[in-house]
Design an enzyme around this catalytic site. Sequence first.
Site, PDB file in Angstrom:
ATOM      1  N   HIS A  96       0.847  -1.198   0.000  1.00  0.00           N
ATOM      2  CA  HIS A  96       0.000   0.000   0.000  1.00  0.00           C
ATOM      3  C   HIS A  96       0.881   1.246   0.000  1.00  0.00           C
ATOM      4  O   HIS A  96       1.955   1.273   0.602  1.00  0.00           O
ATOM      5  CB  HIS A  96      -0.916  -0.002   1.224  1.00  0.00           C
ATOM      6  CG  HIS A  96      -2.006   1.013   1.160  1.00  0.00           C
ATOM      7  ND1 HIS A  96      -1.796   2.345   1.442  1.00  0.00           N
ATOM      8  CD2 HIS A  96      -3.325   0.905   0.828  1.00  0.00           C
ATOM      9  CE1 HIS A  96      -2.929   3.007   1.297  1.00  0.00           C
ATOM     10  NE2 HIS A  96      -3.878   2.158   0.924  1.00  0.00           N
ATOM     11  N   GLU A 169      -3.759   2.113  -7.188  1.00  0.00           N
ATOM     12  CA  GLU A 169      -4.164   3.200  -6.294  1.00  0.00           C
ATOM     13  C   GLU A 169      -3.277   4.413  -6.548  1.00  0.00           C
ATOM     14  O   GLU A 169      -2.194   4.526  -5.980  1.00  0.00           O
ATOM     15  CB  GLU A 169      -4.088   2.753  -4.831  1.00  0.00           C
ATOM     16  CG  GLU A 169      -2.846   1.939  -4.467  1.00  0.00           C
ATOM     17  CD  GLU A 169      -2.472   2.076  -3.006  1.00  0.00           C
ATOM     18  OE1 GLU A 169      -3.336   2.426  -2.202  1.00  0.00           O
ATOM     19  OE2 GLU A 169      -1.293   1.867  -2.681  1.00  0.00           O
TER      20      GLU A 169
END
Length: 253
Positions: A96, A169
């Site tokens: 992430h 993302e």
Amino acid sequence: MRKTFLAGNWKMHYTSAEASIVAKQIATEVKTLNDDFVIMITPPFTALSKVSECIKGSNILLGAQNMSYMESGARTSEISPSMLLEFGVEYVILGHSECRLYLAETDEIINKKIRAGLKHSFKYLILCVGETLDERDSGKTLDVVLSQVKKGLDCVSESDIKRIILAYEPVWAIGTGKTATKEEAEEVHKAIRLEIMKLYSKSASDNIIIQYGGSVNASNIKELMNEPNIDGALIGGASLKAESFLSIINNVR
């Protein structure tokens, strides 16, 4: 046919008691679910045990937000794959952007985590990739993202790629309220799918799930999901309240 995969990433929000309340609310409302639809939540490590109990037997699956590539040892503050499995974790988010930024995780470290996870019985590992605003403005989006894909999947076999989910993302859209347009997101998702075909096979490319993450909400989820190469979403802030997360779910299924 690829499954639709919606994942709620709760980040560093909620105590065990608070997380249990929200998890119960979500699980209670999602009573039926088609086989081609997957819903997962990833509470903080400290809430995994209680949330696991709350969603047991429901249609909601349990994920974790990160893990160590080490099985045990002098790794202060880290958590091992076996520790996560003990709580019933089936999915793990790796790479992430916040872990890359705040924990200084490199592509090489993330790859070690991917390879470590594949040695265990997790159903899927979610590899996150994405560019910063400066990289996008410099026209480097695809170079950056595809490099992260290749490095993250280094030494991952054709058979193991079946247990990988990719999540695009864009860093500039996370927690900012900004969202990539459906065209911007689709362009990157398509490029990622083509890269998987180059690295593996058409079958791997056709079957791999690619999520979008970046200020996803009930208003934009439907148009994003209408794009041919977007298979789901990695949802942050809008997954923290049962009402908003359920609105997203209901707008898709």
